[in-house]
Design a protein around this motif. Structure first.
Motif, PDB file in Angstrom:
ATOM      1  N   MET A  49       0.830  -1.210   0.000  1.00 12.98           N
ATOM      2  CA  MET A  49       0.000   0.000   0.000  1.00 12.98           C
ATOM      3  C   MET A  49       0.866   1.262   0.000  1.00 12.98           C
ATOM      4  O   MET A  49       0.343   2.368   0.047  1.00 12.98           O
ATOM      5  CB  MET A  49      -0.920   0.002   1.221  1.00 12.98           C
ATOM      6  N   GLY A  50       2.197   1.092  -0.016  1.00 16.11           N
ATOM      7  CA  GLY A  50       3.087   2.245  -0.095  1.00 16.11           C
ATOM      8  C   GLY A  50       3.777   2.586   1.221  1.00 16.11           C
ATOM      9  O   GLY A  50       4.563   3.527   1.269  1.00 16.11           O
ATOM     10  N   PHE A  51       3.501   1.870   2.264  1.00 13.86           N
ATOM     11  CA  PHE A  51       4.156   2.133   3.557  1.00 13.86           C
ATOM     12  C   PHE A  51       5.390   1.229   3.694  1.00 13.86           C
ATOM     13  O   PHE A  51       5.476   0.370   4.567  1.00 13.86           O
ATOM     14  CB  PHE A  51       3.180   1.870   4.717  1.00 13.86           C
ATOM     15  N   TRP A  52       6.370   1.437   2.812  1.00 12.60           N
ATOM     16  CA  TRP A  52       7.539   0.567   2.767  1.00 12.60           C
ATOM     17  C   TRP A  52       8.412   0.608   4.041  1.00 12.60           C
ATOM     18  O   TRP A  52       9.081  -0.393   4.333  1.00 12.60           O
ATOM     19  CB  TRP A  52       8.380   0.876   1.541  1.00 12.60           C
ATOM     20  N   PRO A  53       8.457   1.699   4.852  1.00  6.01           N
ATOM     21  CA  PRO A  53       9.306   1.660   6.049  1.00  6.01           C
ATOM     22  C   PRO A  53       8.856   0.629   7.101  1.00  6.01           C
ATOM     23  O   PRO A  53       9.604   0.306   8.018  1.00  6.01           O
ATOM     24  CB  PRO A  53       9.206   3.073   6.622  1.00  6.01           C
ATOM     25  N   VAL A  54       7.642   0.100   6.961  1.00  4.36           N
ATOM     26  CA  VAL A  54       7.151  -0.887   7.929  1.00  4.36           C
ATOM     27  C   VAL A  54       7.948  -2.191   7.821  1.00  4.36           C
ATOM     28  O   VAL A  54       8.221  -2.848   8.833  1.00  4.36           O
ATOM     29  CB  VAL A  54       5.639  -1.146   7.698  1.00  4.36           C
ATOM     30  N   LEU A  55       8.373  -2.562   6.625  1.00  5.22           N
ATOM     31  CA  LEU A  55       9.048  -3.843   6.407  1.00  5.22           C
ATOM     32  C   LEU A  55      10.380  -3.951   7.157  1.00  5.22           C
ATOM     33  O   LEU A  55      10.612  -4.962   7.835  1.00  5.22           O
ATOM     34  CB  LEU A  55       9.226  -4.090   4.909  1.00  5.22           C
ATOM     35  N   PRO A  56      11.283  -2.955   7.109  1.00  5.19           N
ATOM     36  CA  PRO A  56      12.531  -3.089   7.876  1.00  5.19           C
ATOM     37  C   PRO A  56      12.282  -3.155   9.397  1.00  5.19           C
ATOM     38  O   PRO A  56      12.961  -3.889  10.118  1.00  5.19           O
ATOM     39  CB  PRO A  56      13.338  -1.846   7.523  1.00  5.19           C
TER      40      PRO A  56
END
Length: 191
Positions: A49-56
């Motif tokens: 959904m575009g919230f890529w900083p959640v993955l790290p």
């Protein structure tokens, strides 16, 4: 805390001390995998959904959880085994295997439960013999330590009640305390 005692022969006792802190390794791995699937699933949905900083951060979270579960599972392998047999006491300590062993003379060993001065109601169980000390059950609660001290004091020391029968053979009395006569009151040694 897990304590077992067994009578393998007349007068022989064995106390096994183990912390009660974690399930077995298989259960720990299953819990970690389950939490990882949920955490990474949520992180991947948010990343799409575009919230890529959640993955790290999810990766860091799972790394910290994995390290904590590993340390806990390793500590659950700690064992302290006290063998009281014949005229000897053998204390073995280790994690998963015997790493250190002490041999003490049964008749000259004292079971002491001492109060630590800087900790409120914290005790330390010690076996003392001829200038040497072995600390037992550091992972036990205070009540568990007291109970273990009582059990050990019944079979360790010059007045041990679960001896090899040497008192009855020498004196004709069944009870070592009766064979010696009246005792002096020195207070309770084990707290």
């Amino acid at each position: 805390m897990s304590t077992t005692q067994s009578n393998s022969a007349e007068g022989a006792r064995r106390f096994v001390l183990a912390p009660n802190i974690a399930p077995n390794w298989g259960q720990t791995v299953r819990v970690f995998i389950g939490l990882s699937v949920v955490c990474l699933g949520v992180a991947l949905v948010l990343t799409s959904m575009g919230f890529w900083p959640v993955l790290p951060f999810a990766g860091l979270e799972l790394t910290a959880l994995g390290a904590a579960l590993y340390v806990s599972a390793r500590r659950s392998l700690d064992r302290e085994i006290v063998h009281v047999e014949g005229a000897e006491i053998r204390v073995e300590k280790g994690r998963g295997r015997v790493e250190k062993t002490w041999y003490l003379d049964r008749a000259w060993t004292e079971v002491a439960l001492r109060q630590l001065p800087r900790r409120w109601e914290h005790t330390q169980l010690v076996l003392r013999s001829r200038g040497r000390e072995v600390i037992l059950g550091e992972f036990l609660e205070t009540d568990e330590r007291r109970s273990l001290a009582r059990e050990l004091s019944h079979c360790i020391g010059p007045m041990a009640r679960c001896g090899t029968g040497a008192y009855s053979a020498l004196t004709g009395a069944d009870d070592p305390a009766k064979a010696i006569g009246p005792t002096h009151s020195l207070g309770e040694r084990t707290g």
